[in-house]
Design an enzyme around this catalytic site. Structure first.
Site, PDB file in Angstrom:
ATOM      1  N   CYS A  13       0.844  -1.198   0.000  1.00  0.00           N
ATOM      2  CA  CYS A  13       0.000   0.000   0.000  1.00  0.00           C
ATOM      3  C   CYS A  13       0.876   1.244   0.000  1.00  0.00           C
ATOM      4  O   CYS A  13       2.103   1.169   0.076  1.00  0.00           O
ATOM      5  CB  CYS A  13      -0.931   0.008   1.212  1.00  0.00           C
ATOM      6  SG  CYS A  13      -0.083   0.283   2.780  1.00  0.00           S
ATOM      7  N   CYS A  16       3.395   1.751   2.811  1.00  0.00           N
ATOM      8  CA  CYS A  16       4.668   1.049   2.638  1.00  0.00           C
ATOM      9  C   CYS A  16       5.642   1.934   1.864  1.00  0.00           C
ATOM     10  O   CYS A  16       6.825   2.040   2.215  1.00  0.00           O
ATOM     11  CB  CYS A  16       4.466  -0.262   1.889  1.00  0.00           C
ATOM     12  SG  CYS A  16       3.347  -1.430   2.683  1.00  0.00           S
ATOM     13  N   ASP A 434      13.301  30.017 -30.096  1.00  0.00           N
ATOM     14  CA  ASP A 434      14.476  30.350 -30.899  1.00  0.00           C
ATOM     15  C   ASP A 434      14.048  30.339 -32.367  1.00  0.00           C
ATOM     16  O   ASP A 434      13.028  29.740 -32.716  1.00  0.00           O
ATOM     17  CB  ASP A 434      15.563  29.308 -30.641  1.00  0.00           C
ATOM     18  CG  ASP A 434      16.779  29.525 -31.504  1.00  0.00           C
ATOM     19  OD1 ASP A 434      17.265  30.660 -31.553  1.00  0.00           O
ATOM     20  OD2 ASP A 434      17.225  28.553 -32.147  1.00  0.00           O
ATOM     21  N   ASP A 660      17.067  24.540 -30.091  1.00  0.00           N
ATOM     22  CA  ASP A 660      17.727  23.328 -30.584  1.00  0.00           C
ATOM     23  C   ASP A 660      19.243  23.420 -30.591  1.00  0.00           C
ATOM     24  O   ASP A 660      19.914  22.429 -30.827  1.00  0.00           O
ATOM     25  CB  ASP A 660      17.256  23.024 -32.009  1.00  0.00           C
ATOM     26  CG  ASP A 660      17.905  23.948 -33.031  1.00  0.00           C
ATOM     27  OD1 ASP A 660      18.020  25.154 -32.746  1.00  0.00           O
ATOM     28  OD2 ASP A 660      18.291  23.454 -34.107  1.00  0.00           O
ATOM     29  N   ASP A 664      21.383  27.573 -27.011  1.00  0.00           N
ATOM     30  CA  ASP A 664      20.088  27.633 -26.336  1.00  0.00           C
ATOM     31  C   ASP A 664      20.105  26.909 -24.986  1.00  0.00           C
ATOM     32  O   ASP A 664      19.161  27.049 -24.206  1.00  0.00           O
ATOM     33  CB  ASP A 664      18.997  26.987 -27.204  1.00  0.00           C
ATOM     34  CG  ASP A 664      18.783  27.739 -28.510  1.00  0.00           C
ATOM     35  OD1 ASP A 664      18.862  28.978 -28.485  1.00  0.00           O
ATOM     36  OD2 ASP A 664      18.543  27.083 -29.538  1.00  0.00           O
TER      37      ASP A 664
END
Length: 775
Positions: A13, A16, A434, A660, A664
């Site tokens: 449960c 635990c 960008d 990308d 960046d």
């Protein structure tokens, strides 16, 4: 710092999971710990100089649980072991439910006269004999429900209280009460009480809880369906060309650099580069893109994608855990094993939930006995409180939704690295984009080349040779475009010395004893170079959306390049979709203002920040994050670089950065949510929170929609779980009895508890129907 994932045995449960989490966090050197009850895993980040994997295993063992270290290379074996374990657990539970169900039915049928106080002609008298009921209940108590008592005893040994503790105390009390009434009925009759037994209550409660767990593990299994699909995408064998000939080998035996033949209709076994042949490849299973992609010699191919038509050979560039698919699987597992901030409340509640329930049950027993002197009534209400209080629904509310949501993201080519990122994305207000490689294709080409002297002096090739000599050392796409253009003009590229790249400005080097500079007009002006001679032509190109690169030789302007980077076909539609979702879209680029404005106008962006150095991008994100949303955006967001925002009151509390390139990466890390275009650099992807594998900007809108759907689903789950316990426990304690005369039967409480967790998991599974809306 090291990170290690552990498979956990013995959890029953959410309590635990909380106990394991507390044990691990108390170990010196542990900086982070995520215990996922839904996946039965713990991911721990720790200082290897202060602790070890063995120490963490020992701490978990001290709480009565078993931890097995897990590695990514164990994925396939682990998935097979998981399926085997699941089948064993399912079969055992099914047998127990059948045995418990048959016995419970007999006991309930035999107890009808006692429960209703009426004579039921169809029930033989011997069927409600307490001795027979005792014998019938023993298999349910001793075998079907043994797990509850064993786990409760284990928890007690380690001074813990779990869901098993509540079930064991509730059913154990009813069973012991019935046993005393059966063995020593005179103890009750001598006091004028009826020696009632509650064997049917014990059997039915245990059976119902087991039924609930059976349904729960079946439903939980469905939450990882996306992960199993990803694992199933991997090819099993590869046809490798080696000196001894072509042979089929297991995928694990493919080595880096091997030449692999791929035939029509086959899965591409590993990542590689096409050597010979051509084909179209369906990459939808990895990127989410449905349109097949043409592949020719020199093109990269991704393992697990489907070769549609032609045949080709490839050279393996990534194998094993380094392939794109393996990394996707690990990112999804990492996200599924992480913890969303919204889960903290549920974790805090779960930590003290069971002890509080035990206290409420004790008070219920004392009050009812003190008010009625009816121990049977007090016992019934106490058992109902213990049984209905199920913290499992709270423990499952968040992780199940996260598992389904991140898996669904992977199906759409969106990799979400953590649950926190998934949660933050739903609350974004501003998207910073960008330009190069994000809005545009990132494959610039030279379309114009003009020297100061025009073409009359025939010095174009000499200047191209100087330019290509410098730019051959540059990693910038604009530099690559210039080198490629020089080659198409038949120029021989010579060597350059003392090359230097000036971030966000340009490059410089010495060629044939002359210093050559290529970059922005602004940078050249800071070097004292006069750019007025070609300024008019440059401005005209920029107004058409072209990027202008200036060439100077020995501090004198020599030529300009006009470079075009085509806008991605999907960019304009993606930006409209983001704006339709109520998001403010801002473009940030190092390009000049005229070019940036032209591109922004083409795709429908109103807010442009141009001529930004790489080191300024992160500062811009930070300013946007701290800008007061109730005030107009300031024009002096950067002291050294005023930003040309139009006066507007924009809500900019949560900011995402989409990019990308290497430049960046700082901005991606600074943003609340960094979104990397998957076709970009590894550095950008590593710094981001979400990766769009296909490189399609529409994935940003899909990721945000998925985040909103997941958070909505989590809130529903938490609402159901909290309301269930807030309403269920007082009703079980008898709070409605003075008003309605109604009491909750322990059997009904058991049924309600059994189905609470199941309802939460089933609600989470609804996320599997998620489809992005076209806006």
């Amino acid at each position: 710092m090291l990170s290690q994932t552990f498979k956990l045995d013995g959890m029953s449960c959410a309590s635990c999971a909380h106990a394991i989490d507390a044990a691990i966090r108390n170990i010196p050197g542990v900086s982070q710990c995520y215990v996922n009850f839904g996946m039965a895993e713990a991911t721990v980040t720790f200082d290897a100089n202060q602790t070890s994997v063995a120490a963490i295993q020992a701490a978990i063992a001290d709480r009565g649980y078993v931890a097995h270290p897990w590695q990514p290379e164990d994925e396939a074996e682990d998935d097979e072991a998981s399926r085997h374990h699941y089948q064993q657990e399912l079969q055992t539970l099914q047998r127990k439910v059948w045995v418990g169900g048959i016995i419970s039915s007999l006991l309930v049928f035999g107890s009808l006269p006692a429960m209703t106080g009426l004579h039921v002609p169809l029930v033989p008298s011997w069927l409600h004999n307490p001795w027979l009921q005792l014998v019938l209940t023993l298999p349910v108590q001793g075998w079907c429900g043994a797990t509850f008592y064993i786990n409760a005893a284990k928890a007690w040994r380690y001074r813990l209280a779990t869901m098993d503790t509540l079930v064991a105390i509730g059913t154990g009390a009813a069973y012991l009460y019935s046993l005393v009434a059966t063995l020593f009925p005179y103890l009750f009759t001598s006091q004028g009480l009826s020696a009632d037994v509650y064997y049917e209550t014990v059997a039915v409660i245990i059976t119902l809880i087991l039924l609930g767990r059976l349904l729960e593990i079946r439903a939980k299994r469905q939450t990882s369906v996306a992960m199993r699909k990803l694992i199933g995408l991997q090819a099993k064998t590869a046809r490798v060309i080696r000196p001894e000939g072509e042979m089929d080998v297991a995928i694990a035996e493919v080595r880096l650099g091997d030449v692999v033949r791929v035939r029509p209709g086959e899965k591409i076994p590993v990542d590689g580069v096409v050597l010979d042949g051509s084909s179209t490849v369906d990459e939808a299973m990895v990127t989410g893109e449905s349109v097949p992609v043409d592949k020719h010699p020199g093109d990269e191919v991704i393992g697990a994608t489907l070769n549609k038509s032609g045949s080709f050979t490839l050279r393996a560039t990534r194998v094993g855990k380094d392939t794109v698919l393996s990394q996707i699987i690990q990112l999804v597992k990492q996200a599924q094993g992480s913890k969303a901030p919204i889960q903290r409340l549920a974790d805090r509640v779960t930590g003290w939930f069971v002890p509080v329930v035990l206290a409420i049950a004790f008070v219920t027993c004392v009050l009812w006995y003190g008010l009625t002197y009816n121990f049977t009534l007090a016992l019934n209400n106490t058992i109902a409180v213990l049984i209905i209080a199920c913290p499992c629904a709270l423990g499952l509310a968040t992780p199940t939704s996260i598992m389904v949501g991140t898996g669904k993201g992977a199906e759409h080519g969106i990799l979400i690295k953590s649950a926190e990122s998934l949660e933050l994305a739903h609350n974004l207000k501003t998207i910073v984009l960008d330009k190069t490689g994000t809005i545009t294709e990132g494959k610039p080409t030279v379309t114009n080349f003009l020297t100061v002297n025009g073409t009359a002096h025939g010095n174009e090739l000499a200047l191209l040779q100087l330019s290509a000599a410098v730019e051959r050392y540059s990693e910038h796409p604009l530099g690559e475009a210039i080198v490629q253009y020089a080659r198409t003009q038949g120029v021989d590229i010579v060597e350059a010395q003392h090359f230097q790249a000036i971030a966000g400005s340009g490059t410089q080097a010495q060629v044939n004893g002359q210093w050559v500079y290529l970059g922005t007009a602004r940078w050249l002006q800071t070097l004292g170079i006069d750019t007025t001679g070609l300024a008019s032509q440059a401005h005209q190109w920029e107004s058409l959306g072209k990027t202008v690169v200036w060439l100077a030789v020995e501090h004198t302007i020599a030529a300009i390049f006009g470079i075009t980077d085509a806008v991605k076909p999907s960019s304009a539609g993606a930006i409209r979709a983001l704006q339709a979702m109520g998001l403010t879209v801002v473009m940030v680029t190092g390009d000049n203002r005229s070019t940036a404005t032209a591109i922004a106008h083409e795709v429908g962006i109103q807010h442009v920040i141009a001529e930004v150095r790489p080191d300024q991008k992160a500062a811009i994100i930070a300013k946007l994050q701290h800008q007061d949303a109730t005030l107009p955006l300031e024009h002096d967001m950067l002291d050294t670089h005023p930003l040309p925002f139009p006066p507007a009151s924009l809500s900019v509390k949560r900011v995402a950065m989409v990019g990308d390139g290497i430049n960046d990466a700082p901005a991606l890390a600074q943003a609340d949510v960094g979104i990397a275009i998957g076709t970009g650099t590894d550095v950008a992807i590593a710094a981001s929170d979400i990766t769009l594998i296909s490189g399609d900007l529409r994935g940003v809108a899909t990721a945000i929609q998925l985040s909103r759907a997941t958070l909505r689903n989590i809130r529903q789950n938490l609402f159901f779980a909290f309301i269930y316990n807030i309403a269920g426990i007082p009703i079980a304690a008898g709070i409605l009895y003075p008003i309605t005369g109604w009491l909750l039967s322990p059997i009904i409480a058991g049924a309600a508890m059994a189905f609470s967790s199941v309802s939460v998991v089933i609600n989470a599974l609804r996320l599997g129907n998620f489809q992005p809306r076209s806006l």
